[in-house]
Design a protein around this motif. Structure first.
Motif, PDB file in Angstrom:
ATOM      1  N   ALA A  33      -3.109   7.121   3.557  1.00  0.00           N
ATOM      2  CA  ALA A  33      -2.099   6.673   2.599  1.00  0.00           C
ATOM      3  C   ALA A  33      -1.204   7.829   2.170  1.00  0.00           C
ATOM      4  N   SER A  34      -1.754   9.015   2.082  1.00  0.00           N
ATOM      5  CA  SER A  34      -0.987  10.183   1.637  1.00  0.00           C
ATOM      6  C   SER A  34       0.149  10.543   2.603  1.00  0.00           C
ATOM      7  N   ASP A  35       0.110  10.045   3.844  1.00  0.00           N
ATOM      8  CA  ASP A  35       1.189  10.317   4.798  1.00  0.00           C
ATOM      9  C   ASP A  35       2.533   9.779   4.294  1.00  0.00           C
ATOM     10  N   ALA A  94       3.377  -0.702  -5.434  1.00  0.00           N
ATOM     11  CA  ALA A  94       3.167  -0.380  -4.013  1.00  0.00           C
ATOM     12  C   ALA A  94       1.703  -0.031  -3.759  1.00  0.00           C
ATOM     13  N   LYS A  95       1.182  -0.605  -2.708  1.00  0.00           N
ATOM     14  CA  LYS A  95      -0.193  -0.332  -2.271  1.00  0.00           C
ATOM     15  C   LYS A  95      -0.159  -0.020  -0.781  1.00  0.00           C
ATOM     16  N   TYR A 103      -1.144   1.379   8.975  1.00  0.00           N
ATOM     17  CA  TYR A 103      -0.794   1.370   7.562  1.00  0.00           C
ATOM     18  C   TYR A 103      -0.337  -0.048   7.214  1.00  0.00           C
ATOM     19  N   TYR A 104      -0.816  -0.560   6.090  1.00  0.00           N
ATOM     20  CA  TYR A 104      -0.387  -1.856   5.587  1.00  0.00           C
ATOM     21  C   TYR A 104       0.155  -1.621   4.185  1.00  0.00           C
ATOM     22  N   LEU A 112       4.933  -4.378   4.871  1.00  0.00           N
ATOM     23  CA  LEU A 112       5.322  -3.641   6.070  1.00  0.00           C
ATOM     24  C   LEU A 112       4.067  -3.143   6.764  1.00  0.00           C
ATOM     25  N   THR A 113       4.132  -3.072   8.081  1.00  0.00           N
ATOM     26  CA  THR A 113       3.028  -2.541   8.868  1.00  0.00           C
ATOM     27  C   THR A 113       3.575  -1.437   9.758  1.00  0.00           C
TER      28      THR A 113
END
Length: 138
Positions: A33-35, A94-95, A103-104, A112-113
């Protein structure tokens, strides 16, 4: 006959060794997620990132007639953006969920994916690549 049996056995061993080595050489990238936090990713004037539970999309919307569109193009079009204008939008709540190299991202009515396809590269659902200027933090 023994020579043929040995040659056959040696060939089979070589084939299995090559198959095993091929699987190990395949590179996969782990999504974190940090990306997307902080700098995020960009592509040709389109930028997407997450900061403090807000999803930010900033994009130049120039070619509504393009044959290949990014996921961001499709979001912009759903917001009735005008060609030639800049689009800047914040989506709350945002999650980012990750699974292996995927990434979802969800926020205020959009999802978005992305798939991590390189150390600093992600691809959206349309196969369009986005890049980041920063290397992943370990």
């Amino acid at each position: 006959m023994k020579r043929i049996s040995r040659l056959l056995l040696l060939s089979l061993c070589l084939i299995f060794t090559l198959i095993a080595c091929t699987d190990k050489d395949e590179v996969t990238y782990s999504a974190k997620a940090s990306d997307f936090e902080g700098v995020g990713f960009e592509r040709n004037g389109q930028k997407i990132w997450v900061f403090e539970e807000e999803l930010f999309i900033y994009a130049a919307y120039n070619n509504p007639e393009a044959k290949r569109k990014t996921s961001i193009d499709k979001i912009i079009e759903s917001e009735d953006a005008v060609s030639g204008n800049y689009y800047e939008k914040r989506y709350k709540n945002a999650k980012i969920k990750t699974e292996k190299d995927m990434y979802y991202i969800t926020a205020e009515g959009i999802s978005l994916t992305f798939q991590k396809t390189g150390e600093r590269i992600v691809s959206d659902e349309e196969g369009m690549e986005y890049y980041t200027s920063e290397y992943q933090k370990e």
